[in-house]
Design a protein around this motif. Structure first.
Motif, PDB file in Angstrom:
ATOM      1  N   GLU A  79       0.835  -1.205   0.000  1.00  0.00           N
ATOM      2  CA  GLU A  79       0.000   0.000   0.000  1.00  0.00           C
ATOM      3  C   GLU A  79       0.870   1.255   0.000  1.00  0.00           C
ATOM      4  OE1 GLU A  79      -2.786  -0.296  -0.905  1.00  0.00           O
ATOM      5  OE2 GLU A  79      -3.832  -1.988  -0.011  1.00  0.00           O
ATOM      6  N   LEU A  80       2.030   1.189   0.655  1.00  0.00           N
ATOM      7  CA  LEU A  80       2.976   2.311   0.577  1.00  0.00           C
ATOM      8  C   LEU A  80       3.443   2.491  -0.866  1.00  0.00           C
ATOM      9  CD1 LEU A  80       4.846   4.457   1.816  1.00  0.00           C
ATOM     10  CD2 LEU A  80       6.514   2.614   2.230  1.00  0.00           C
ATOM     11  N   GLY A  81       3.745   1.374  -1.531  1.00  0.00           N
ATOM     12  CA  GLY A  81       4.159   1.434  -2.927  1.00  0.00           C
ATOM     13  C   GLY A  81       3.079   2.009  -3.827  1.00  0.00           C
ATOM     14  N   VAL A  82       1.834   1.612  -3.582  1.00  0.00           N
ATOM     15  CA  VAL A  82       0.711   2.140  -4.367  1.00  0.00           C
ATOM     16  C   VAL A  82       0.585   3.650  -4.181  1.00  0.00           C
ATOM     17  CG1 VAL A  82      -1.806   2.149  -4.553  1.00  0.00           C
ATOM     18  CG2 VAL A  82      -0.587  -0.030  -4.421  1.00  0.00           C
ATOM     19  N   ALA A  83       0.697   4.098  -2.935  1.00  0.00           N
ATOM     20  CA  ALA A  83       0.571   5.535  -2.652  1.00  0.00           C
ATOM     21  C   ALA A  83       1.694   6.327  -3.306  1.00  0.00           C
ATOM     22  CB  ALA A  83       0.567   5.762  -1.139  1.00  0.00           C
ATOM     23  N   LEU A  84       2.923   5.810  -3.218  1.00  0.00           N
ATOM     24  CA  LEU A  84       4.063   6.521  -3.807  1.00  0.00           C
ATOM     25  C   LEU A  84       3.968   6.564  -5.327  1.00  0.00           C
ATOM     26  CD1 LEU A  84       6.981   5.146  -1.593  1.00  0.00           C
ATOM     27  CD2 LEU A  84       6.226   7.528  -1.738  1.00  0.00           C
ATOM     28  N   MET A  85       3.715   5.405  -5.937  1.00  0.00           N
ATOM     29  CA  MET A  85       3.671   5.360  -7.400  1.00  0.00           C
ATOM     30  C   MET A  85       2.464   6.124  -7.939  1.00  0.00           C
ATOM     31  SD  MET A  85       3.818   2.104  -9.978  1.00  0.00           S
ATOM     32  CE  MET A  85       5.606   1.999  -9.903  1.00  0.00           C
ATOM     33  N   GLY A  86       1.298   5.888  -7.357  1.00  0.00           N
ATOM     34  CA  GLY A  86       0.101   6.594  -7.806  1.00  0.00           C
ATOM     35  C   GLY A  86       0.246   8.095  -7.636  1.00  0.00           C
ATOM     36  N   CYS A 115       8.586  -1.520  -4.108  1.00  0.00           N
ATOM     37  CA  CYS A 115       7.541  -2.226  -3.349  1.00  0.00           C
ATOM     38  C   CYS A 115       6.708  -3.115  -4.263  1.00  0.00           C
ATOM     39  CB  CYS A 115       6.626  -1.216  -2.666  1.00  0.00           C
ATOM     40  SG  CYS A 115       7.440  -0.064  -1.554  1.00  0.00           S
ATOM     41  N   LEU A 116       6.282  -2.581  -5.411  1.00  0.00           N
ATOM     42  CA  LEU A 116       5.320  -3.265  -6.260  1.00  0.00           C
ATOM     43  C   LEU A 116       5.970  -4.229  -7.249  1.00  0.00           C
ATOM     44  CD1 LEU A 116       2.969  -0.257  -7.104  1.00  0.00           C
ATOM     45  CD2 LEU A 116       2.779  -1.894  -5.232  1.00  0.00           C
ATOM     46  N   GLY A 117       7.276  -4.151  -7.448  1.00  0.00           N
ATOM     47  CA  GLY A 117       7.956  -4.936  -8.468  1.00  0.00           C
ATOM     48  C   GLY A 117       8.546  -6.227  -7.954  1.00  0.00           C
ATOM     49  N   TYR A 118       9.540  -6.724  -8.684  1.00  0.00           N
ATOM     50  CA  TYR A 118      10.149  -8.024  -8.373  1.00  0.00           C
ATOM     51  C   TYR A 118      10.676  -8.079  -6.943  1.00  0.00           C
ATOM     52  CZ  TYR A 118      10.066  -8.828 -13.442  1.00  0.00           C
ATOM     53  OH  TYR A 118       9.673  -8.992 -14.742  1.00  0.00           O
ATOM     54  N   SER A 119      11.317  -6.993  -6.499  1.00  0.00           N
ATOM     55  CA  SER A 119      11.929  -7.007  -5.161  1.00  0.00           C
ATOM     56  C   SER A 119      10.880  -7.201  -4.081  1.00  0.00           C
ATOM     57  CB  SER A 119      12.695  -5.702  -4.926  1.00  0.00           C
ATOM     58  OG  SER A 119      13.746  -5.548  -5.837  1.00  0.00           O
ATOM     59  N   GLY A 120       9.842  -6.371  -4.092  1.00  0.00           N
ATOM     60  CA  GLY A 120       8.823  -6.448  -3.057  1.00  0.00           C
ATOM     61  C   GLY A 120       8.073  -7.764  -3.051  1.00  0.00           C
ATOM     62  N   GLN A 121       7.681  -8.244  -4.221  1.00  0.00           N
ATOM     63  CA  GLN A 121       6.889  -9.484  -4.288  1.00  0.00           C
ATOM     64  C   GLN A 121       7.706 -10.699  -3.853  1.00  0.00           C
ATOM     65  OE1 GLN A 121       3.823  -8.917  -4.831  1.00  0.00           O
ATOM     66  NE2 GLN A 121       3.883  -6.931  -5.837  1.00  0.00           N
ATOM     67  N   SER A 122       8.999 -10.688  -4.136  1.00  0.00           N
ATOM     68  CA  SER A 122       9.844 -11.823  -3.771  1.00  0.00           C
ATOM     69  C   SER A 122      10.078 -11.915  -2.269  1.00  0.00           C
ATOM     70  CB  SER A 122      11.196 -11.716  -4.489  1.00  0.00           C
ATOM     71  OG  SER A 122      11.039 -11.833  -5.893  1.00  0.00           O
ATOM     72  N   LEU A 123       9.663 -10.908  -1.528  1.00  0.00           N
ATOM     73  CA  LEU A 123       9.855 -10.917  -0.085  1.00  0.00           C
ATOM     74  C   LEU A 123       8.824 -11.772   0.652  1.00  0.00           C
ATOM     75  CD1 LEU A 123      10.686  -7.145   0.470  1.00  0.00           C
ATOM     76  CD2 LEU A 123      12.241  -9.068   0.803  1.00  0.00           C
ATOM     77  N   PHE A 124       7.680 -12.068   0.012  1.00  0.00           N
ATOM     78  CA  PHE A 124       6.651 -12.835   0.718  1.00  0.00           C
ATOM     79  C   PHE A 124       6.053 -13.962  -0.107  1.00  0.00           C
ATOM     80  CE2 PHE A 124       4.373  -9.554  -1.529  1.00  0.00           C
ATOM     81  CZ  PHE A 124       3.207 -10.169  -1.961  1.00  0.00           C
ATOM     82  N   LEU A 125       5.980 -13.818  -1.422  1.00  0.00           N
ATOM     83  CA  LEU A 125       5.351 -14.846  -2.248  1.00  0.00           C
ATOM     84  C   LEU A 125       5.986 -16.225  -2.073  1.00  0.00           C
ATOM     85  CD1 LEU A 125       3.268 -15.642  -4.373  1.00  0.00           C
ATOM     86  CD2 LEU A 125       4.846 -14.819  -6.136  1.00  0.00           C
ATOM     87  N   PRO A 126       7.322 -16.346  -1.977  1.00  0.00           N
ATOM     88  CA  PRO A 126       7.904 -17.694  -1.811  1.00  0.00           C
ATOM     89  C   PRO A 126       7.460 -18.415  -0.547  1.00  0.00           C
ATOM     90  CG  PRO A 126       9.597 -16.121  -2.477  1.00  0.00           C
ATOM     91  CD  PRO A 126       8.372 -15.323  -2.129  1.00  0.00           C
ATOM     92  N   ASN A 127       6.999 -17.668   0.474  1.00  0.00           N
ATOM     93  CA  ASN A 127       6.559 -18.300   1.713  1.00  0.00           C
ATOM     94  C   ASN A 127       5.360 -19.222   1.500  1.00  0.00           C
ATOM     95  OD1 ASN A 127       8.480 -16.818   3.152  1.00  0.00           O
ATOM     96  ND2 ASN A 127       7.053 -15.151   3.588  1.00  0.00           N
ATOM     97  N   TRP A 128       4.559 -18.950   0.479  1.00  0.00           N
ATOM     98  CA  TRP A 128       3.295 -19.646   0.308  1.00  0.00           C
ATOM     99  C   TRP A 128       3.438 -21.012  -0.377  1.00  0.00           C
ATOM    100  CZ3 TRP A 128      -1.524 -18.340   2.109  1.00  0.00           C
ATOM    101  CH2 TRP A 128      -1.600 -17.115   2.771  1.00  0.00           C
ATOM    102  N   PHE A 129       4.578 -21.268  -0.938  1.00  0.00           N
ATOM    103  CA  PHE A 129       4.763 -22.524  -1.662  1.00  0.00           C
ATOM    104  C   PHE A 129       6.146 -23.096  -1.376  1.00  0.00           C
ATOM    105  CE2 PHE A 129       1.768 -19.958  -4.012  1.00  0.00           C
ATOM    106  CZ  PHE A 129       0.768 -20.842  -4.367  1.00  0.00           C
ATOM    107  N   ILE A 130       6.223 -24.402  -1.355  1.00  0.00           N
ATOM    108  CA  ILE A 130       7.513 -25.098  -1.273  1.00  0.00           C
ATOM    109  C   ILE A 130       7.673 -25.988  -2.501  1.00  0.00           C
ATOM    110  CG2 ILE A 130       8.931 -26.749   0.009  1.00  0.00           C
ATOM    111  CD1 ILE A 130       7.603 -25.743   2.570  1.00  0.00           C
ATOM    112  N   ARG A 131       6.762 -26.932  -2.676  1.00  0.00           N
ATOM    113  CA  ARG A 131       6.868 -27.865  -3.809  1.00  0.00           C
ATOM    114  C   ARG A 131       6.649 -27.163  -5.153  1.00  0.00           C
ATOM    115  NH1 ARG A 131       3.547 -30.610  -0.376  1.00  0.00           N
ATOM    116  NH2 ARG A 131       1.753 -30.284  -1.755  1.00  0.00           N
ATOM    117  N   ARG A 132       5.773 -26.138  -5.166  1.00  0.00           N
ATOM    118  CA  ARG A 132       5.451 -25.448  -6.417  1.00  0.00           C
ATOM    119  C   ARG A 132       5.881 -23.982  -6.387  1.00  0.00           C
ATOM    120  NH1 ARG A 132      -0.706 -27.578  -6.610  1.00  0.00           N
ATOM    121  NH2 ARG A 132      -0.421 -27.223  -4.378  1.00  0.00           N
TER     122      ARG A 132
END
Length: 429
Positions: A79-86, A115-132
């Motif tokens: 949301e910080l990223g959205v506010a800054l970019m928007g 926040c919104l790009g590769y760096s920010g998303q890679s900070l939490f998305l990998p937590n949700w999956f191990i096998r996939r």
């Protein structure tokens, strides 16, 4: 209420949309660039410097974003990223002086893009999956390619019809209206809402003990803080690999269009080539991400680097034989293979430094990666000025590609945690 599917796929969908809009909102500066110069008559270097300055800002705030993710989670960061970019996109049309662009497009959009790009998303998305994990990240990051072939033509059409200010305002509104609500759905990890990675059922007293993917229990059992990580060779091998990875990525992306024009190809071919690379990156990221879950992250990083090496070799060959088959080879190896790097960036770091401070560690490593992204275009341009051609710069690109592959093999995430397709090796230990 229990969903009929794993909530992790909702996280993937939100990330897909966020990447499609957020990354391409920053890329759209290349479309605003000509009309801004035409209106104000500023020097190209001064005007383009706003975008380059945004890269510097991105690198500077990357470690801070990692710490914020550790403390506040993805909703606060996004949301910080959205506010800054928007906000940056909405304020940019008020520009009357160069420093206005540096503040809006440079500082605000640049910081928001981390926040919104590769760096920010890679900070939490990998937590949700191990096998996939690789598949999930490949699907999510494919949003960038979809956005580039849908949003950017729309922005260009608006610029032609109503001017760059209206187009910039429209992008700012889209960022705020589309991304602010959906990012409220994000959670840092499945355990936060009572789930397990990959949607696995919670173990019971009678269920079989889950098989661990840990290969090195001592390393995996360490509480990795940033200070501890900085004292390991693995951290610096990853930093070197990521620096080189973004070096080759942006060295090609920034210079290939001008090179193709220089050797006699039409503007239509040059622009088409850049667009098709992004299109090929969509299936490339998904397939290579999925394949990384089967054969390991190092192999996919090496395949992607090999793709860039062939791309550079094809560019060198084009100087002496400017034929379309070599253009096709350059496009395919860059998009379908090279762009696979992004699908495993988060996975490599997480599988080595998983823990409470992963965000800080990843954010610091991305500082090196972004430095590579800034160095690639600059060094390639300087080498061209010195040598009078791109041949030396592209040859160095081949060497940097090989160095990147070697660095990630030295980091060896497979020696800490095994991917799903290699779990039999853990059981055999």
């Amino acid at each position: 209420m229990r969903l009929p599917f794993f909530y992790g796929w909702t996280i993937v969908a939100v990330t897909f949309v966020t990447m499609a809009i957020g990354v391409n909102a920053r890329t759209a500066f290349s479309l605003f660039f000509p009309p801004i110069i035409g209106e104000f008559g500023w020097e190209r270097g001064v005007t383009a410097g706003a975008f380059s300055f945004g890269f510097v800002v991105s690198g500077a705030v990357s470690p801070l974003i990692g710490r914020m993710m550790d403390r506040f989670g993805p909703r606060g960061v996004m949301e910080l990223g959205v506010a800054l970019m928007g906000g940056g996109l909405l304020l940019a049309p008020l520009t009357t002086q160069p420093w206005h662009l540096y503040l809006t497009i440079g500082v605000m959009v640049g910081a928001g893009s981390v926040c919104l790009g590769y760096s920010g998303q890679s900070l939490f998305l990998p937590n949700w999956f191990i096998r996939r994990r690789g598949l999930a990240m490949g699907l999510a990051f494919a949003g960038v390619g979809i956005g580039s072939v849908t949003l950017l033509p729309w922005v260009q059409h608006m610029i032609e019809q109503t001017g760059w200010r209206t187009a910039c305002t429209a992008m700012g509104i889209l960022v705020l209206v589309a991304l602010a609500p959906i990012n409220l759905l994000l959670r840092k990890k499945p355990e936060d809402i009572g789930l397990l990675p990959d949607g696995d059922a919670a173990p019971t007293a009678t269920s079989a003990k889950p098989v661990s993917n840990v290969v090195d229990p001592v390393w995996a059992g360490t509480d990795w803080t940033l200070a501890r990580a900085l004292r390991t060779a693995r951290f610096w091998w990853i930093a070197l690999g990521y620096f080189c990875g973004l070096y080759i990525w942006y060295a090609v992306q920034v210079h290939q269009t001008k090179f193709l024009l220089d050797i006699g190809f039409s503007p239509n071919v040059a622009v088409w080539a850049l667009g098709v690379v992004s299109l090929l990156g969509i299936p490339g990221q998904i397939w290579l991400g999925h394949l990384s879950d089967r054969i390991g992250r190092e192999w996919i990083w090496a395949i992607s680097c090999f793709g860039f090496a062939i791309c550079f070799a094809a560019l060198i060959g084009l100087k002496y034989a400017p034929v379309l088959p070599l253009v096709y080879l350059m496009i395919f190896t860059q998009g379908a293979l090279g762009y696979g790097l992004t699908s495993i960036m988060g996975a490599v770091v997480l599988e080595i430094f998983q823990g409470r401070h992963y965000g800080s560690i990843f954010g610091t490593i991305m500082l090196a990666a972004l430095a590579g992204g800034a160095a690639g275009p600059w060094a390639t341009g300087v080498l061209y000025d010195l040598a009078g051609s791109y041949t030396l710069a592209f040859a160095i690109g081949i060497a940097v590609s090989l160095l990147s592959a070697i660095a990630i093999w030295q980091a060896s995430p497979r020696k800490v945690r095994a991917v799903a397709g290699q779990m039999y090796k853990v059981r055999d230990v």
